[in-house]
Structure formats: structure tokens, C-alpha cells
Design a protein around this motif. Structure first.
Motif, short mmCIF file in Angstrom:
data_model
loop_
_atom_site.label_atom_id
_atom_site.label_comp_id
_atom_site.label_asym_id
_atom_site.label_seq_id
_atom_site.Cartn_x
_atom_site.Cartn_y
_atom_site.Cartn_z
N ALA A 125 23.20 35.21 42.82
CA ALA A 125 23.59 36.62 43.00
C ALA A 125 25.12 36.69 42.95
CB ALA A 125 23.07 37.17 44.31
N LEU A 126 25.66 37.35 41.94
CA LEU A 126 27.11 37.42 41.74
C LEU A 126 27.56 38.87 41.68
CD1 LEU A 126 27.52 34.75 38.91
CD2 LEU A 126 27.88 34.43 41.36
N THR A 127 28.58 39.18 42.44
CA THR A 127 29.17 40.52 42.41
C THR A 127 30.54 40.45 41.76
OG1 THR A 127 29.78 42.46 43.74
CG2 THR A 127 30.25 40.31 44.70
N GLY A 128 30.93 41.54 41.09
CA GLY A 128 32.25 41.59 40.46
C GLY A 128 32.32 40.84 39.15
N ALA A 129 31.22 40.78 38.39
CA ALA A 129 31.23 40.12 37.08
C ALA A 129 31.83 41.06 36.05
CB ALA A 129 29.81 39.71 36.71
N SER A 130 33.10 41.35 36.24
CA SER A 130 33.78 42.34 35.42
C SER A 130 35.25 41.95 35.25
CB SER A 130 33.65 43.72 36.08
OG SER A 130 34.09 44.74 35.22
N SER A 131 36.09 42.90 34.86
CA SER A 131 37.52 42.60 34.67
C SER A 131 38.14 42.08 35.94
CB SER A 131 38.25 43.85 34.19
OG SER A 131 37.68 44.35 33.01
N THR A 132 37.73 42.65 37.07
CA THR A 132 38.14 42.19 38.38
C THR A 132 36.92 42.08 39.26
OG1 THR A 132 39.35 42.78 40.42
CG2 THR A 132 38.74 44.59 38.99
N PRO A 133 36.71 40.96 39.95
CA PRO A 133 37.58 39.79 40.01
C PRO A 133 37.24 38.68 39.03
CG PRO A 133 35.92 39.62 41.70
CD PRO A 133 35.65 40.92 40.99
N ALA A 134 36.16 38.77 38.23
CA ALA A 134 35.71 37.64 37.41
C ALA A 134 36.75 37.24 36.37
CB ALA A 134 34.38 37.96 36.75
N LEU A 135 37.16 38.18 35.51
CA LEU A 135 38.09 37.84 34.44
C LEU A 135 39.46 37.49 34.99
CD1 LEU A 135 38.95 37.57 31.52
CD2 LEU A 135 39.20 40.07 31.40
N SER A 136 39.99 38.29 35.91
CA SER A 136 41.32 38.02 36.46
C SER A 136 41.41 36.65 37.10
CB SER A 136 41.71 39.11 37.46
OG SER A 136 40.73 39.23 38.48
N ASN A 137 40.38 36.25 37.85
CA ASN A 137 40.40 34.95 38.51
C ASN A 137 40.18 33.81 37.52
OD1 ASN A 137 40.29 34.82 41.80
ND2 ASN A 137 39.77 36.83 41.00
N ALA A 138 39.36 34.04 36.49
CA ALA A 138 39.19 33.00 35.47
C ALA A 138 40.52 32.74 34.76
CB ALA A 138 38.12 33.43 34.47
N VAL A 139 41.27 33.82 34.48
CA VAL A 139 42.59 33.66 33.87
C VAL A 139 43.51 32.87 34.78
CG1 VAL A 139 44.66 34.89 33.13
CG2 VAL A 139 42.41 35.73 32.44
N LEU A 140 43.57 33.23 36.05
CA LEU A 140 44.46 32.55 36.98
C LEU A 140 44.07 31.09 37.18
CD1 LEU A 140 45.04 35.39 39.55
CD2 LEU A 140 46.80 34.25 38.22
N ASP A 141 42.78 30.80 37.22
CA ASP A 141 42.35 29.40 37.32
C ASP A 141 42.86 28.61 36.12
OD1 ASP A 141 40.97 29.67 39.71
OD2 ASP A 141 39.06 30.13 38.76
N ALA A 145 46.12 25.74 36.61
CA ALA A 145 45.48 24.42 36.75
C ALA A 145 46.54 23.35 36.97
CB ALA A 145 44.67 24.11 35.49
N GLY A 146 46.43 22.62 38.07
CA GLY A 146 47.37 21.56 38.40
C GLY A 146 48.59 22.01 39.18
N TRP A 147 48.78 23.33 39.36
CA TRP A 147 49.94 23.80 40.12
C TRP A 147 49.80 23.45 41.59
CZ3 TRP A 147 52.04 29.28 38.52
CH2 TRP A 147 52.29 29.30 37.14
N GLY A 292 55.08 30.10 40.07
CA GLY A 292 54.86 29.11 41.13
C GLY A 292 55.51 27.79 40.82
N LEU A 293 54.92 26.71 41.32
CA LEU A 293 55.42 25.35 41.10
C LEU A 293 54.33 24.53 40.43
CD1 LEU A 293 57.12 24.65 44.58
CD2 LEU A 293 58.17 25.59 42.51
N ASP A 294 54.72 23.73 39.44
CA ASP A 294 53.74 22.93 38.72
C ASP A 294 53.40 21.66 39.49
OD1 ASP A 294 55.81 21.14 38.33
OD2 ASP A 294 56.07 21.63 36.20
N ALA A 295 52.66 20.76 38.85
CA ALA A 295 52.20 19.54 39.52
C ALA A 295 53.36 18.68 40.00
CB ALA A 295 51.30 18.73 38.57
N GLY A 296 54.49 18.76 39.31
CA GLY A 296 55.65 17.99 39.71
C GLY A 296 56.59 18.71 40.64
#
Length: 551
Positions: A125-141, A145-147, A292-296
Motif C-alpha cells: 500500500a503506497l501513498t503519494g505515487a505522484s510528482s510529490t513525494p514519489a518523483l521528487s524523492n526519487a530525484v533526490l535519492d 547518492a554518496g553525499w 550539500g557535501l559529497d562523499a569526500g
């Protein structure tokens, strides 16, 4: 597997698009369910691929859903700001998977209360399978990545004015307009008025759009998921300034407590907006920007942008749901539970659904240690001709010299103001020198025309693609736009010290940089004041000079 999907709200603006996509790209039978099934149809589809039934999600039971013999229930009805969990609870009790397009903050926050029941029933059961929060969070992930640290997140959506406006979408916006919205900014939680925090921002491929604070689930989810240090803001905008500013003005009635909410006027707002449906464009866009700050541990910035053309923008909110349907159908989503649709759909799963539509995306990454204009412009900076890139890439203290023509103020008041601000007097073919010094956080520009000098300090603004230029106590936020082989800047906001000044009084300041037939850097800058006219305009060419001091 049962190949029937129960789609609630299939007659609505988003539900119709989702139904079309499901019919075209999957082999499921679609059951269009709603209070008025006679309004639901898919004219272009094979009649054997869909059917319609009467169902009211406000009092639906598990037995009713079970009798429809589906494997999945999708709620695309909205507005979710006025909904409860009745349909989701009934779907779980019936042993059916569940998805929705919810963009309502309280609805998404309450959804995990169904997690135990979903796990016990063995359903997803998934809520918010839309531009927000699904797409926005997928983009940020994907971007982070690695930050190790996320400092700021800024998200914005602006549809084209010719996009259809469903009544539920209008009601959703009006539900928070003028009301206090809780958000994380300046490193702490606070509130701001819904449809407030007005700004103008460049959306790549779309242009400058007015944007205001939008209440979405991301305002809660982003600070928690990414441990944001400074701010997480989600804005939305209407393409036509008259409509956007009209809603800003109407929201003042709520802020002044003259009316409790604008929702009762949703029909009126929609009718007024429809009067302007032939104006504007069918082009919309979305941006997700993060710093933000990267892995290094080094500072880093990234921006993902989407452009929707040809009226395909309204399909974007349903594509994360379509990706989830496909993943459920082929067994990629197997872990039961009830949760917001984050950390579930990778960005490539969602972007795979973009292909049939006129949707394009791009990612730009910047480093704060890069030159100022490269940081602000991202990957677009590398497309500029070498002389423009060279001028905007100071290694310490770079000197450029050439010749310029200067147009003076058009009247006495303008000449007095130009003198006070240190602008040069009128002249033809005068000596011009520009010294650019790289400093902590920005650059110092010294311009000298025939011995008359004026200085400004440039730094990145809070908004992506914007440079802040300070002349003494006056500060201007200027949008940087790169088109082809030209770079332009336009002032959008101004301040006297910390005080923001009215836009109607703001000087019209524009600058454009190109390359001439001899391969030289050319500039053309004009500054005009409302009711007064031109203050100064200077244009000419420059070339790099080694070891030259400022006159």
C-alpha cells in the motif's frame, strides 16, 4: 495473477490520463469506479479493456472491492486534502494492493497507521505515487547518492497555463492558500503563509516563472529523510502573472482572517482561470535543486529539471503511479506494508514512463569551488564560447580592457541618480577596463570608463540560476540565462540593505554578452528607472590583458 485494476476517479483530470496510459501500455483490464460512472469512458480504447461501476470511496467496504475481483486499487480521485483512509483501509482488508496520487500532507502523514494491517494482509500500500513525494524523492535519492550532508533542497513545479484545471486540483491549492504552513528553513522549524514566499525563478527550458510556497508531503519528508541542515522548500506557480498574483492577493483574505478558507470559492477560481485558457503556453516544468557535501566532504550542488511540452505536463503526476503498477505486475515490488512512496521507485523506473510523451530531463552538477557563473549556470556554462567562459573564470585577479560607448541618462533626475551611483558619463569610443577579483563566496567587479570607476560585488543567490549583485547599499537578484552562445542577466528583485523594495519601483536592469565577428567578448548593459527613463547604457568589447593595473 488477476489482471483487473480498480481505478477510482477515472473520470477526473489525472484519473483519465492514468486510465489511458494503463490501457495503452499494460494488459490490465481497467475498472473505472466512481460516484458517476456514466462520466467515465475511454473512447479510443477497446471496450473489452475497461468497464465502469458505481462506487463511493467515502463509504466503500472491503466486500464491495472484493466483489470486483481486482488485484489492485488505485485512488486518483482527490482532492486528498479532504479525504480520509477509508478506501485504503477497505482495499487492505479485501487483500488488494493499493496506490494513490495523494499530494496532501496530512493524508500522507497519517498513512503509516495502516502498516500493520497491510503487512498482515501481505499487500503493498503506497501513498503519494505522484510528482510529490514519489518523483521528487526519487530525484533526490539519485542526485545525493554518496553525499554525507544535505544543506538545502528547493523544489518547484510550474505547469503551462493551457493545461486543464480539474476542480479537485484547484481546491487542493486553495486549501492552504493564506493559511500557516509549517516548514523547515533557516535551520529551524517555523511557519509561513501558504502561497507566500513569492519569488521569480528561471526554470530551464521554460523561462522565468512566479513561484509561491506550496504545502506538500515533502515539507515533512525531506527534512527527516535527508537530515537537511538549512531548508527544504517546495514551491508551485501559475504561468500567467495575473493569475498567480491574483491568488496571492486572494490569500490575503485568509491571512487577515476575513474568510477561513478559499476552498468554497474553488468553482469561481476555476471559472476565472478558464477565461485566460487561450493565453500563455502548454509548456510546464519542474526543478529539484540540492546543495550539500559529497562523499569526500567537498561542497557540491546538483539540479534536475524537467520540461513538458505539447500539453503533456498533466501526465507527469500519474507516471510514478504507472511505474508502481508495472513493478507490482512483474514482481519487483514484493515487500508488504503501508508507507509513503519514497525509497521505493528508483528514478530510472519513473523516467522510463516518460518515453511516450514530450518530456525531457537533464541533470546539472556544480562545485562551489568552480567560478561563480559556472556554479550558477551548471552544465550550460560549458556551452558558451571560450571568450565568455574565460572572462567569467577568474583565477585570482583578471584584467580585461577594450573600448565602449556610453549612453547617459535621459533627463536631469536620471543624471543626478547616475552620478550618485557612480555610473560613467556619456561618451563615444571611450577606454574601458574591467577587473574581476575572485573572493570568498563570490567576485568583486571594478569597471573603469575614461577614469570613472564603479564597483559591484557578485555572489550566488538562494535561488538556483540567480546571481546577487550589490552596489553599495543596493542589492539586485539577477536571473542568469544561457541561450545558444549568449549569456544574459535580468534583475528580478532588489533590496536596500535587508529591506526588500517594491518591484514596481525597481530599475529595469538587463545585460547581454555575446561574441562579435572578430571573436571578441561583447557586452551590452542598460539600466532604466520607471517614470524616469534611462540611467545608463554601456556597450562595447573587451579582451584579456596580462599584468595591467586598474587606471
Amino acid at each position: 495473477m488477476n489482471r483487473r485494476i480498480i481505478l477510482v476517479g477515472g473520470a477526473g483530470s489525472f484519473g483519465r490520463r492514468l486510465a489511458d496510459a494503463l490501457i495503452v501500455s499494460t494488459d490490465f483490464h481497467i475498472v473505472l469506479a466512481g460516484r458517476h460512472p456514466e462520466c467515465a469512458s475511454i473512447p479510443a480504447a477497446d471496450p473489452g479493456r475497461w468497464s465502469a461501476v458505481r462506487l463511493d470511496r467515502r463509504d466503500v467496504t472491503a466486500g464491495q472491492l472484493r466483489a470486483l475481483e481486482g488485484f489492485l486499487v488505485i485512488d486518483a480521485a482527490g482532492p486528498f486534502q479532504a479525504s480520509d483512509l477509508t478506501l485504503a483501509r477497505a482495499a487492505i482488508e479485501a487483500g488488494l494492493h493499493y496506490l494513490d496520487l495523494a499530494d496532501a500532507r496530512d493524508f500522507v502523514a497519517a498513512f503509516p497507521a495502516l502498516d500493520d494491517a497491510a503487512r498482515a494482509a501481505g499487500v503493498v500500500a503506497l501513498t503519494g505515487a505522484s510528482s510529490t513525494p514519489a518523483l521528487s524523492n526519487a530525484v533526490l535519492d539519485h542526485l545525493t547518492a554518496g553525499w554525507t550532508v544535505v544543506e538545502t533542497v528547493d523544489i518547484a513545479i510550474s505547469p503551462g497555463n493551457r493545461a486543464p484545471r480539474g476542480l479537485s486540483v484547484v481546491a487542493a491549492i486553495l486549501s492552504y492558500a493564506g493559511r500557516p504552513v509549517r516548514l523547515f528553513r533557516n535551520g529551524r522549524w517555523g511557519t509561513a503563509a501558504g502561497w507566500g514566499l513569492l519569488t521569480r525563478q528561471e526554470i530551464p527550458g521554460v523561462g522565468r516563472r512566479l513561484l509561491s510556497l506550496c504545502e506538500t508531503p515533502d515539507l515533512d519528508i525531506l527534512p527527516a529523510r535527508f537530515a537537511v541542515r538549512q531548508r527544504a522548500i517546495f514551491r508551485a506557480g501559475l504561468e500567467l502573472p495575473i493569475l498567480h498574483l491574483g491568488l496571492v492577493a486572494a490569500s490575503l483574505l485568509v491571512r487577515a482572517r476575513l474568510v477561513p478558507s478559499l476552498v468554497p470559492f474553488a468553482g469561481l477560481f476555476r471559472a476565472l482561470a478558464d477565461l485566460f485558457i487561450l493565453f500563455g503556453s502548454d509548456r510546464g516544468g519542474m526543478i529539484v535543486a540540492v546543495v550539500g557535501l559529497d562523499a569526500g566532504g567537498a561542497p557540491v550542488g546538483a539540479r534536475w529539471s524537467l520540461v513538458a511540452e505539447g500539453g503533456d505536463g498533466p501526465v507527469v503526476p500519474v507516471l510514478p503511479c504507472l511505474a508502481a503498477v508495472r513493478a507490482l505486475g512483474d514482481g519487483r515490488l514484493v515487500h508488504p506494508g503501508a508507507m509513503a512512496c519514497v525509497s521505493v521507485l528508483p528514478l530510472d523506473w519513473i523516467e522510463a514512463e516518460f518515453r511516450p510523451y514530450r518530456l525531457s530531463t537533464r541533470i546539472e552538477r556544480t562545485r562551489p569551488n568552480d567560478p561563480l557563473f559556472a556554479r550558477v549556470s551548471g552544465d550550460r556554462f560549458s556551452s558558451l564560447p571560450a571568450p565568455i567562459r574565460a572572462l567569467h573564470s577568474p583565477t585570482g585577479r583578471n584584467v580585461h580592457a577594450g573600448r565602449a560607448g556610453i549612453g547617459g541618462a535621459s533627463n536631469l533626475v536620471g543624471r543626478i541618480l547616475a552620478r550618485l551611483l557612480g555610473f560613467p558619463p556619456a561618451g563615444r569610443d571611450v577606454a574601458a577596463t574591467v577587473v574581476i577579483e575572485r573572493q570568498e563566496g563570490g567576485e568583486r567587479w571594478t569597471r573603469v570608463f575614461e577614469g570613472r570607476r564603479f564597483v559591484s560585488h557578485l555572489s550566488p543567490a538562494c535561488s538556483v540560476g540567480v546571481i546577487r549583485e550589490r552596489f553599495g547599499p543596493l542589492t539586485f537578484d539577477c536571473t542568469v540565462l544561457i541561450e545558444g552562445e549568449a549569456l544574459s542577466m535580468t534583475a528580478d528583485q532588489w533590496r536596500f540593505g535587508p529591506l526588500r523594495l517594491p518591484r514596481r519601483l525597481m530599475p529595469r536592469a538587463t545585460g547581454r554578452e555575446t561574441i562579435d565577428d572578430q571573436g571578441r567578448f561583447r557586452f551590452d548593459v542598460s539600466i532604466d528607472l520607471p517614470w524616469i527613463g534611462q540611467i545608463v547604457r554601456y556597450s562595447g568589447w573587451l579582451g584579456p590583458v596580462a599584468g595591467q593595473d586598474v587606471p
